[in-house]
Enzyme design. Structure first.
Site, mmCIF file in Angstrom:
data_model
loop_
_atom_site.group_PDB
_atom_site.id
_atom_site.type_symbol
_atom_site.label_atom_id
_atom_site.label_comp_id
_atom_site.label_asym_id
_atom_site.label_seq_id
_atom_site.Cartn_x
_atom_site.Cartn_y
_atom_site.Cartn_z
ATOM 1 N N CYS A 32 0.826 -1.200 0.000
ATOM 2 C CA CYS A 32 0.000 0.000 0.000
ATOM 3 C C CYS A 32 0.868 1.260 0.000
ATOM 4 O O CYS A 32 1.493 1.574 -0.999
ATOM 5 C CB CYS A 32 -0.976 -0.029 1.168
ATOM 6 S SG CYS A 32 -2.392 1.076 0.930
ATOM 7 N N HIS A 36 -3.710 -5.203 0.780
ATOM 8 C CA HIS A 36 -3.152 -5.697 2.040
ATOM 9 C C HIS A 36 -3.247 -7.218 2.102
ATOM 10 O O HIS A 36 -4.323 -7.763 2.379
ATOM 11 C CB HIS A 36 -3.899 -5.078 3.223
ATOM 12 C CG HIS A 36 -3.602 -3.629 3.420
ATOM 13 N ND1 HIS A 36 -2.549 -3.185 4.183
ATOM 14 C CD2 HIS A 36 -4.221 -2.523 2.931
ATOM 15 C CE1 HIS A 36 -2.540 -1.857 4.174
ATOM 16 N NE2 HIS A 36 -3.535 -1.437 3.421
ATOM 17 N N GLU A 64 -2.025 -9.106 4.346
ATOM 18 C CA GLU A 64 -1.990 -9.571 5.735
ATOM 19 C C GLU A 64 -3.366 -9.742 6.362
ATOM 20 O O GLU A 64 -3.509 -10.444 7.372
ATOM 21 C CB GLU A 64 -1.136 -8.615 6.588
ATOM 22 C CG GLU A 64 -1.710 -7.225 6.797
ATOM 23 C CD GLU A 64 -1.351 -6.241 5.685
ATOM 24 O OE1 GLU A 64 -1.415 -5.032 5.929
ATOM 25 O OE2 GLU A 64 -1.032 -6.688 4.559
ATOM 26 N N SER A 87 1.187 -13.418 38.020
ATOM 27 C CA SER A 87 -0.208 -12.988 38.131
ATOM 28 C C SER A 87 -1.199 -14.123 37.950
ATOM 29 O O SER A 87 -2.388 -13.946 38.158
ATOM 30 C CB SER A 87 -0.494 -11.919 37.069
ATOM 31 O OG SER A 87 -0.396 -12.491 35.769
ATOM 32 N N GLY A 88 -0.699 -15.286 37.508
ATOM 33 C CA GLY A 88 -1.599 -16.368 37.148
ATOM 34 C C GLY A 88 -1.966 -16.336 35.675
ATOM 35 O O GLY A 88 -2.617 -17.244 35.167
ATOM 36 N N VAL A 147 -1.111 -15.938 31.393
ATOM 37 C CA VAL A 147 -0.296 -16.702 30.448
ATOM 38 C C VAL A 147 1.116 -16.136 30.329
ATOM 39 O O VAL A 147 2.109 -16.868 30.426
ATOM 40 C CB VAL A 147 -0.968 -16.720 29.054
ATOM 41 C CG1 VAL A 147 -0.079 -17.429 28.044
ATOM 42 C CG2 VAL A 147 -2.324 -17.400 29.118
ATOM 43 N N SER A 170 3.134 -14.015 32.186
ATOM 44 C CA SER A 170 4.078 -14.103 33.309
ATOM 45 C C SER A 170 4.418 -15.567 33.612
ATOM 46 O O SER A 170 5.558 -15.884 33.970
ATOM 47 C CB SER A 170 3.516 -13.405 34.550
ATOM 48 O OG SER A 170 2.373 -14.070 35.063
#
Length: 508
Positions: A78, A166, A168, A220-221, A223, A225
């Site tokens: 583009c 585009h 993508e 933190s519980g 994904v 961290s």
């Protein structure tokens, strides 16, 4: 080091999508602002120039010197294509007709490497106000649509390409094939960047970087961290000190459940009950940003205090992922900084520690794949996103321990029902909101005057846009009845049917 594609960002809303599509080909890529181009080294096999909200005809519009890329293949998308045309003697003019939305290719040069196996009438997605009216005789037109003559072009005898659509976005039905043609067949990138390879190389790098140093990390519980901690754990074992703070704003039973999961994974973790400190800090606050700041400030104080109880810590581990890094770098002109680097949150400055961020090159979906490779519990990897301030921004208005109790009960019933009816994994994020609204109700023969709870469930890919989830009416009826019958303090339940935009996923 793996083969790489360099993506130069001119401020397009789709730039991250380009990177994600290239990564899906198992090829590593990096996004850099067009005005902060890294040194071109041997691992870079090709360059992609992104779109932009700017016009190449405007004074001060984004620009790059194509000569600096040497003989590397270049694909302009583009704006990137218009820039190539403009700089080489072509003509870029305002579009005379609407060039936004779906279009079909009416002419395709199948002898060209970029367009091999791209069908005639293939659907592509246009999004531009300018158009390439003509190109210099250095180039050949290789694709057109009924309304866009120069839909794609190639420089003669050089691997420089431009496309005015585009590839993508999913609306370009063969966009991934086109990107594969460029990345694999034209740039000759080896498709070797896999989760297994990432884990192996990252753990080796962490061992080399950290040695016998101690690392402290807040978990933190969530994904990000969790996966980051497991990578560091595989590298240095017990020298990783994890801290999980109960801020009093977690879901029902979450503190105990997450601690048990982490211990089962072999992590060296300490749980800290700091509910009272957070509730005190939040007293009298009702404005969302004031609550966020109070929660953040109190967390830093608690985490800093706990960290100082560990002798000779030199590193702070962070679950920073690639979008955090991209969004914290300002591109001159087209895209201002979207948000501050939220995972850092003031901790490194206060604690004077070096920072280690093993996930800062990955997107969220890639983090989950790495977590799977590390054999992390699927219930953690599949967990819905949960805001850093927790229920603090799902209780509208002032926060109290009693309001937290009410919302935890409501949320537990809602999330439990989603799991029971196999709906949890069909939505991207779900939760309950406690409104500062009281309504009249009747229970038995008695009048009630209690609060209203709102349920929110959305469908999304990455949270940047989201649609409300069309949950079955019978399901919502069951959940509403359960909440009203079982949660003292709530006598009315509503369901949020707002999409993002114009609404946001969280209410605050």
């Amino acid at each position: 080091m793996a083969d790489q594609i360099l993506i130069l960002d001119f401020g397009s809303q789709y730039t991250q999508l380009i990177a994600r599509r290239v990564r899906e080909l198992n090829v590593y890529c990096e996004i850099h602002p067009y005005n902060h181009i890294p040194a071109i080294h041997g691992n870079f096999k090709g360059i992609i120039l992104s779109g932009s909200p700017c016009s190449v005809r405007d004074a001060g519009s984004p620009d790059v010197d194509l000569a600096q890329f040497g003989n590397l293949p270049v694909l302009g998308v583009c704006y990137g294509a218009q820039l190539i045309a403009h700089k080489t003697g072509g003509s870029v003019l305002p579009s005379q007709i609407r060039e936004y939305g779906r279009a079909t290719l009416s002419s395709v040069n199948h002898h060209n490497e970029l367009l091999k196996e791209i069908a005639l009438d293939s659907q592509v997605w246009m999004s531009h106000a300018d158009t390439i009216a003509s190109i210099s005789d250095q180039f050949d037109i290789i694709a057109s649509t009924p309304s866009v003559k120069v839909a794609a072009f190639k420089k003669k005898n050089e691997n420089i390409y431009g496309i005015q659509f585009h590839p993508e976005v999913t609306h370009s039905t063969q966009g991934k094939e086109l990107l594969r043609n460029f990345v694999v067949h034209i740039c000759h990138c080896a498709q070797e960047w896999t989760p297994d390879q990432f884990v192996e190389s990252t753990v080796a790098d962490l061992k080399s970087k950290l040695g016998s140093d101690k690392v402290v990390m807040a978990l933190s519980g969530g994904v990000d961290s969790t996966v980051a901690a497991m990578l560091v754990h595989h590298a240095i074992g017990k020298n990783l000190y994890c801290i999980f703070v109960d801020n009093g704003l977690l879901r029902k039973g979450e503190f105990e459940q997450v601690l048990e999961s982490y211990r089962g994974m072999g992590l060296n973790i300490k749980g800290v009950d700091a509910k009272a400190k957070f509730y005190t800090a939040l007293q009298g606050l009702s404005e969302p940003e004031a609550k966020r700041k109070a929660i953040g400030k109190t967390f830093i104080e608690v985490f800093d205090e706990e960290s100082h109880a560990i002798a000779d810590v030199k590193w702070l581990g962070q679950g920073t992922i690639y979008p955090d890094v991209i969004e914290s770098v300002s591109v001159k002109g087209p895209s201002a900084t979207i948000k501050s680097h939220h995972n850092v949150g003031g901790l490194p400055e206060k604690m004077k520690l070096k920072v280690v961020e093993p996930l800062n090159t990955l997107f969220k979906d890639e983090v989950r794949l790495v977590g799977k490779t590390l054999q992390i519990d699927p219930t953690i990897l599949g967990r819905h996103p949960f805001p850093g301030p927790g229920l603090g921004i799902r209780i509208l208005g002032e926060i109290s321990a009693e309001k937290v109790r009410i919302l935890q009960e409501v949320d537990s019933i809602f999330i439990g029902a989603l799991r029971k009816h196999n709906l949890y994994n069909q939505v991207w994020q779900a939760g309950a909101v406690l409104l500062p609204v009281y309504s009249v109700g009747v229970m038995g023969d008695e009048r009630t005057y209690e609060q209203v709870a709102a349920l929110r469930a959305v469908i999304s890919v990455d949270g940047m846009t989201a649609d409300w989830a069309h949950l079955p009416h019978a399901f919502l009826s069951e959940v509403s009845s359960d909440i009203i019958n079982k949660v003292k303090g709530v006598n009315r339940v509503v369901y949020d049917i707002s999409s993002k935009p114009p609404a946001t996923i969280e209410w605050e």
